[in-house]
Motif scaffolding. Structure first.
Motif, mmCIF file in Angstrom:
data_model
loop_
_atom_site.group_PDB
_atom_site.id
_atom_site.type_symbol
_atom_site.label_atom_id
_atom_site.label_comp_id
_atom_site.label_asym_id
_atom_site.label_seq_id
_atom_site.Cartn_x
_atom_site.Cartn_y
_atom_site.Cartn_z
ATOM 1 N N ASN A 88 1.016 -0.640 -0.220
ATOM 2 C CA ASN A 88 -0.339 0.251 0.188
ATOM 3 C C ASN A 88 1.125 1.839 0.075
ATOM 4 O OD1 ASN A 88 1.075 0.210 2.316
ATOM 5 N ND2 ASN A 88 -0.682 -0.284 3.750
ATOM 6 N N GLY A 89 0.351 2.433 0.321
ATOM 7 C CA GLY A 89 1.242 3.839 0.720
ATOM 8 C C GLY A 89 2.036 3.833 1.175
ATOM 9 N N ALA A 90 1.650 3.140 2.136
ATOM 10 C CA ALA A 90 2.735 3.793 3.432
ATOM 11 C C ALA A 90 4.056 2.523 3.221
ATOM 12 C CB ALA A 90 2.222 3.018 5.051
ATOM 13 N N ASP A 91 3.591 1.248 2.746
ATOM 14 C CA ASP A 91 4.980 0.462 2.112
ATOM 15 C C ASP A 91 5.685 1.156 1.190
ATOM 16 O OD1 ASP A 91 4.076 -1.459 3.642
ATOM 17 O OD2 ASP A 91 2.907 -2.341 2.299
ATOM 18 N N ILE A 92 5.546 1.688 0.443
ATOM 19 C CA ILE A 92 6.080 1.958 -1.148
ATOM 20 C C ILE A 92 6.756 3.524 -0.396
ATOM 21 C CG2 ILE A 92 5.874 3.808 -3.032
ATOM 22 C CD1 ILE A 92 3.406 1.337 -4.217
ATOM 23 N N GLY A 93 6.017 4.402 0.148
ATOM 24 C CA GLY A 93 6.649 5.614 0.636
ATOM 25 C C GLY A 93 7.474 5.290 1.955
ATOM 26 N N TYR A 94 7.972 4.368 2.546
ATOM 27 C CA TYR A 94 8.554 3.809 3.796
ATOM 28 C C TYR A 94 9.802 3.928 2.531
ATOM 29 C CZ TYR A 94 11.216 1.613 6.965
ATOM 30 O OH TYR A 94 12.169 0.360 7.456
ATOM 31 N N ALA A 95 9.612 2.657 1.516
ATOM 32 C CA ALA A 95 11.082 2.039 1.254
ATOM 33 C C ALA A 95 11.690 3.420 0.306
ATOM 34 C CB ALA A 95 10.398 1.256 0.010
ATOM 35 N N ARG A 96 10.902 3.889 -0.314
ATOM 36 C CA ARG A 96 11.189 6.058 -0.833
ATOM 37 C C ARG A 96 12.219 6.747 0.088
ATOM 38 N NH1 ARG A 96 5.796 7.567 -4.138
ATOM 39 N NH2 ARG A 96 6.243 5.601 -6.507
ATOM 40 N N HIS A 101 17.126 7.682 3.616
ATOM 41 C CA HIS A 101 17.595 8.588 4.425
ATOM 42 C C HIS A 101 18.715 7.594 4.823
ATOM 43 C CE1 HIS A 101 16.832 8.200 9.387
ATOM 44 N NE2 HIS A 101 16.511 9.620 9.318
ATOM 45 N N HIS A 102 19.113 5.964 4.996
ATOM 46 C CA HIS A 102 20.458 5.125 4.418
ATOM 47 C C HIS A 102 21.047 5.651 3.602
ATOM 48 C CE1 HIS A 102 18.065 2.163 6.915
ATOM 49 N NE2 HIS A 102 17.939 1.027 5.870
ATOM 50 N N ALA A 103 20.977 6.526 2.327
ATOM 51 C CA ALA A 103 22.478 7.141 1.338
ATOM 52 C C ALA A 103 22.698 8.293 2.459
ATOM 53 C CB ALA A 103 21.621 7.759 0.710
ATOM 54 N N MET A 160 12.146 14.394 6.733
ATOM 55 C CA MET A 160 12.154 13.322 7.365
ATOM 56 C C MET A 160 12.011 13.325 9.122
ATOM 57 S SD MET A 160 13.307 10.210 4.393
ATOM 58 C CE MET A 160 14.574 11.527 4.064
ATOM 59 N N PRO A 161 12.493 12.367 9.849
ATOM 60 C CA PRO A 161 12.685 12.560 10.783
ATOM 61 C C PRO A 161 13.901 11.848 11.098
ATOM 62 C CG PRO A 161 11.127 10.846 11.035
ATOM 63 C CD PRO A 161 11.544 11.395 9.454
ATOM 64 N N GLY A 162 14.882 12.816 11.984
ATOM 65 C CA GLY A 162 16.365 12.399 12.073
ATOM 66 C C GLY A 162 17.401 12.947 10.790
ATOM 67 N N MET A 163 17.284 13.468 9.833
ATOM 68 C CA MET A 163 17.775 14.004 9.170
ATOM 69 C C MET A 163 18.730 14.967 9.227
ATOM 70 S SD MET A 163 17.984 12.077 5.950
ATOM 71 C CE MET A 163 17.871 12.824 4.491
ATOM 72 N N ALA A 164 19.840 14.821 9.171
ATOM 73 C CA ALA A 164 21.206 16.570 9.065
ATOM 74 C C ALA A 164 20.681 17.429 8.491
ATOM 75 C CB ALA A 164 21.928 15.899 9.604
ATOM 76 N N HIS A 192 19.418 7.212 13.453
ATOM 77 C CA HIS A 192 19.047 6.577 13.888
ATOM 78 C C HIS A 192 17.497 6.442 14.496
ATOM 79 C CE1 HIS A 192 22.398 4.617 12.109
ATOM 80 N NE2 HIS A 192 22.871 3.201 13.186
ATOM 81 N N GLU A 193 17.534 7.238 15.750
ATOM 82 C CA GLU A 193 16.072 7.542 15.846
ATOM 83 C C GLU A 193 15.337 7.657 15.011
ATOM 84 O OE1 GLU A 193 17.690 9.341 20.458
ATOM 85 O OE2 GLU A 193 17.192 10.812 19.042
ATOM 86 N N GLY A 194 15.346 8.733 13.856
ATOM 87 C CA GLY A 194 13.984 8.963 12.761
ATOM 88 C C GLY A 194 14.202 7.687 12.061
ATOM 89 N N ALA A 195 14.880 6.578 11.575
ATOM 90 C CA ALA A 195 14.661 5.844 11.685
ATOM 91 C C ALA A 195 13.898 4.692 11.593
ATOM 92 C CB ALA A 195 15.758 4.733 10.835
ATOM 93 N N VAL A 196 14.412 5.023 13.554
ATOM 94 C CA VAL A 196 13.805 3.643 13.983
ATOM 95 C C VAL A 196 12.330 4.160 13.812
ATOM 96 C CG1 VAL A 196 13.077 2.520 16.501
ATOM 97 C CG2 VAL A 196 14.938 2.985 15.144
#
Length: 233
Positions: A88-96, A101-103, A160-164, A192-196
């Motif tokens: 659903n939209g939440a899944d796709i938005g999370y991956a995007r 965030h990881h990058a 996004m939460p946690g982004m510098a 990391h807190e933002g990613a969690v």
């Protein structure tokens, strides 16, 4: 004597939202339970048991939404009510968002070998890089299979939460030694807190088992790393 099997399904729990795997399991359990009850009725009466609402299969009690009463569903209705695992939209938005965030985390960890003073910080940065690089590849592959060619846009990544911020990243690039160590740990802990937080949200709102597994890994791994970084500060 007719029997009833009551199974509680909480509509807001993560487990209740597990997709096709959960639906198949629930359906299998329901069919098996119905078969046992039917055989028991035949043995007790020496022949086919008369049809009744109770002998049609085990009932399933599904609590309603806040302020609404619980509902009693048939086994088939309960199985049909579970999500089918389609993203659903939440899944796709999370991956995007998590790819971006990881990058940023990788941008930060790339600075550690030359600028960090602490061996612990260097090792931590290496572990983060080794984990999040493959996770980016996995999420990109998942998006290619589930969201098509247009999966790369549509989100304000700075929000996004946690982004510098750009300023914070510039400060990290200029820092050296112990100053770098302290700033790296502070920024990465918040990151990391933002990613969690993002992973926890998709576990509640998403519908796809692969995304659920990826998000669960993020919560477990990055929560542990947050604890280690706080101890190092």
């Amino acid at each position: 004597m007719p029997q009833e099997v009551a199974v509680l399904i909480h509509p807001h729990s993560t487990r209740a939202r597990r997709p096709a795997r959960a639906a198949r399991t629930a359906a299998a359990v329901a069919v098996a339970a119905a078969s046992v009850l039917t055989l028991g009725a035949c043995d007790a009466g020496g022949g086919a048991a008369p049809e009744s609402k109770a002998s049609a299969g085990p009932s399933v009690v599904a609590p309603g939404k806040p302020g609404e009463p619980a509902k009693t569903l048939s086994a088939q209705e309960a199985a049909d009510s579970l999500p089918d695992g389609s993203p659903n939209g939440a899944d796709i938005g999370y991956a995007r968002m998590m790819i971006k965030h990881h990058a940023q985390a990788l941008v930060m960890t790339e600075l550690a070998p030359e600028r960090a003073a602490s061996t612990q910080v260097k090792r931590l940065a290496a572990r983060i890089s080794a984990a999040q690089g493959p996770e980016i590849d996995a999420m990109r592959g998942w998006l290619d299979n589930n969201a098509g060619a247009g999966h790369k846009g549509g989100h304000d990544h700075a929000a996004m939460p946690g982004m510098a911020t750009d300023k914070q990243l510039a400060q990290l690039r200029e820092a050296e030694g112990k100053d770098f160590d302290r700033l790296f740990l502070k920024l990465m802990t918040v990151h990391h807190e933002g990613a969690v937080a993002m992973a926890t949200e998709v576990l509640a709102q998403g519908n796809n088992v692969q995304v659920e597994e990826m998000a669960t890994d993020v919560v477990a791994q990055q929560t542990a790393e947050i604890g280690r970084m706080r101890d190092m500060l």
